[in-house]
Motif scaffolding. Structure first.
Motif, PDB file in Angstrom:
ATOM      1  N   VAL A   1      -9.804 -19.847  12.015  1.00 28.95           N
ATOM      2  CA  VAL A   1      -8.573 -19.266  11.487  1.00 28.95           C
ATOM      3  C   VAL A   1      -7.452 -19.426  12.501  1.00 28.95           C
ATOM      4  CG1 VAL A   1      -9.745 -17.531  10.059  1.00 28.95           C
ATOM      5  CG2 VAL A   1      -9.041 -16.940  12.399  1.00 28.95           C
ATOM      6  N   ASP A   2      -6.243 -19.411  12.008  1.00 26.60           N
ATOM      7  CA  ASP A   2      -5.041 -19.277  12.828  1.00 26.60           C
ATOM      8  C   ASP A   2      -4.576 -17.835  12.658  1.00 26.60           C
ATOM      9  OD1 ASP A   2      -4.852 -21.935  13.762  1.00 26.60           O
ATOM     10  OD2 ASP A   2      -3.831 -22.561  11.925  1.00 26.60           O
ATOM     11  N   ALA A   3      -4.257 -17.194  13.765  1.00 31.83           N
ATOM     12  CA  ALA A   3      -3.848 -15.784  13.724  1.00 31.83           C
ATOM     13  C   ALA A   3      -2.339 -15.657  13.845  1.00 31.83           C
ATOM     14  CB  ALA A   3      -4.521 -15.020  14.851  1.00 31.83           C
ATOM     15  N   GLU A   4      -1.795 -14.770  13.040  1.00 34.81           N
ATOM     16  CA  GLU A   4      -0.388 -14.398  13.127  1.00 34.81           C
ATOM     17  C   GLU A   4      -0.344 -12.870  13.178  1.00 34.81           C
ATOM     18  OE1 GLU A   4       3.797 -14.720  10.610  1.00 34.81           O
ATOM     19  OE2 GLU A   4       1.953 -15.530   9.729  1.00 34.81           O
ATOM     20  N   ILE A   5       0.393 -12.350  14.144  1.00 29.73           N
ATOM     21  CA  ILE A   5       0.518 -10.896  14.291  1.00 29.73           C
ATOM     22  C   ILE A   5       1.929 -10.488  13.904  1.00 29.73           C
ATOM     23  CG2 ILE A   5       0.439  -8.947  15.887  1.00 29.73           C
ATOM     24  CD1 ILE A   5      -1.557 -10.574  17.580  1.00 29.73           C
ATOM     25  N   LEU A   6       2.003  -9.586  12.935  1.00 27.55           N
ATOM     26  CA  LEU A   6       3.281  -9.034  12.490  1.00 27.55           C
ATOM     27  C   LEU A   6       3.365  -7.600  12.978  1.00 27.55           C
ATOM     28  CD1 LEU A   6       3.123 -10.259   8.786  1.00 27.55           C
ATOM     29  CD2 LEU A   6       4.258 -11.386  10.703  1.00 27.55           C
ATOM     30  N   GLU A   7       4.440  -7.255  13.673  1.00 31.19           N
ATOM     31  CA  GLU A   7       4.626  -5.892  14.153  1.00 31.19           C
ATOM     32  C   GLU A   7       5.543  -5.149  13.196  1.00 31.19           C
ATOM     33  OE1 GLU A   7       5.700  -3.442  18.232  1.00 31.19           O
ATOM     34  OE2 GLU A   7       6.002  -5.601  18.174  1.00 31.19           O
ATOM     35  N   ILE A   8       5.141  -3.952  12.829  1.00 31.65           N
ATOM     36  CA  ILE A   8       5.917  -3.122  11.907  1.00 31.65           C
ATOM     37  C   ILE A   8       6.299  -1.839  12.635  1.00 31.65           C
ATOM     38  CG2 ILE A   8       5.882  -1.833   9.737  1.00 31.65           C
ATOM     39  CD1 ILE A   8       3.726  -3.795   8.776  1.00 31.65           C
ATOM     40  N   ALA A   9       7.579  -1.492  12.560  1.00 30.84           N
ATOM     41  CA  ALA A   9       8.054  -0.217  13.099  1.00 30.84           C
ATOM     42  C   ALA A   9       8.163   0.747  11.917  1.00 30.84           C
ATOM     43  CB  ALA A   9       9.401  -0.392  13.780  1.00 30.84           C
ATOM     44  N   PRO A  10       7.139   1.579  11.676  1.00 29.13           N
ATOM     45  CA  PRO A  10       7.152   2.457  10.505  1.00 29.13           C
ATOM     46  C   PRO A  10       8.349   3.408  10.517  1.00 29.13           C
ATOM     47  CG  PRO A  10       4.978   2.406  11.507  1.00 29.13           C
ATOM     48  CD  PRO A  10       5.921   1.730  12.456  1.00 29.13           C
ATOM     49  N   GLY A  11       8.970   3.538   9.363  1.00 27.14           N
ATOM     50  CA  GLY A  11      10.103   4.433   9.207  1.00 27.14           C
ATOM     51  C   GLY A  11       9.822   5.569   8.246  1.00 27.14           C
ATOM     52  N   MET A  12       9.129   5.258   7.164  1.00 27.87           N
ATOM     53  CA  MET A  12       8.744   6.254   6.168  1.00 27.87           C
ATOM     54  C   MET A  12       7.342   5.914   5.687  1.00 27.87           C
ATOM     55  SD  MET A  12      12.134   6.829   3.814  1.00 27.87           S
ATOM     56  CE  MET A  12      12.400   5.112   3.380  1.00 27.87           C
ATOM     57  N   ALA A  13       6.611   6.956   5.276  1.00 23.92           N
ATOM     58  CA  ALA A  13       5.249   6.731   4.794  1.00 23.92           C
ATOM     59  C   ALA A  13       4.845   7.853   3.855  1.00 23.92           C
ATOM     60  CB  ALA A  13       4.268   6.666   5.964  1.00 23.92           C
ATOM     61  N   ASP A  14       3.943   7.546   2.971  1.00 24.37           N
ATOM     62  CA  ASP A  14       3.279   8.568   2.177  1.00 24.37           C
ATOM     63  C   ASP A  14       2.616   9.539   3.159  1.00 24.37           C
ATOM     64  OD1 ASP A  14       0.539   9.498   0.969  1.00 24.37           O
ATOM     65  OD2 ASP A  14       1.774   8.957  -0.773  1.00 24.37           O
ATOM     66  N   GLN A  15       2.516  10.804   2.799  1.00 18.18           N
ATOM     67  CA  GLN A  15       1.967  11.804   3.714  1.00 18.18           C
ATOM     68  C   GLN A  15       0.563  11.456   4.197  1.00 18.18           C
ATOM     69  OE1 GLN A  15       2.048  15.524   1.621  1.00 18.18           O
ATOM     70  NE2 GLN A  15       0.241  15.051   0.409  1.00 18.18           N
TER      71      GLN A  15
END
Length: 97
Positions: A74-88
């Protein structure tokens, strides 16, 4: 938090040979409480990992140790997410206020 995309690469045919090591890598990530969710990319495109509680450099090192990455299954790709809102139910992913 991070999404790691593991898309099949040129050595996909060798996946069965390296599956035990890849599964151990997954188990270690779950045991370390870094991996929250692991699953397949449909239809048969590879896999994905939802990761949390780590840094980008640490996650890059961890991903580089996956036998599927080492052997170019596989080739790996890492996506970084800065969470702002989420379900409880996912509130633990949000930064502390």
């Amino acid at each position: 938090m991070f999404i790691v995309l593991l898309r099949f690469a040129e050595n996909r045919a060798a996946a069965a040979e390296h599956m035990p090591g890849h599964q151990q890598w997954i188990r270690q990530g779950l045991d370390d409480q870094v991996f929250l969710l692991v699953g397949g990319l449909q239809p048969g495109l590879g896999g994905a990992v939802l990761a949390h509680g780590t840094t980008l450099p640490e996650l890059r090192r961890r991903v580089a140790e996956d036998p599927f990455v080492v052997h170019r299954i596989v080739d790996a790709e890492i996506l970084e997410i800065a969470p702002g809102m989420a379900d409880q139910r996912l509130g633990f992913l949000l930064p502390a206020t």
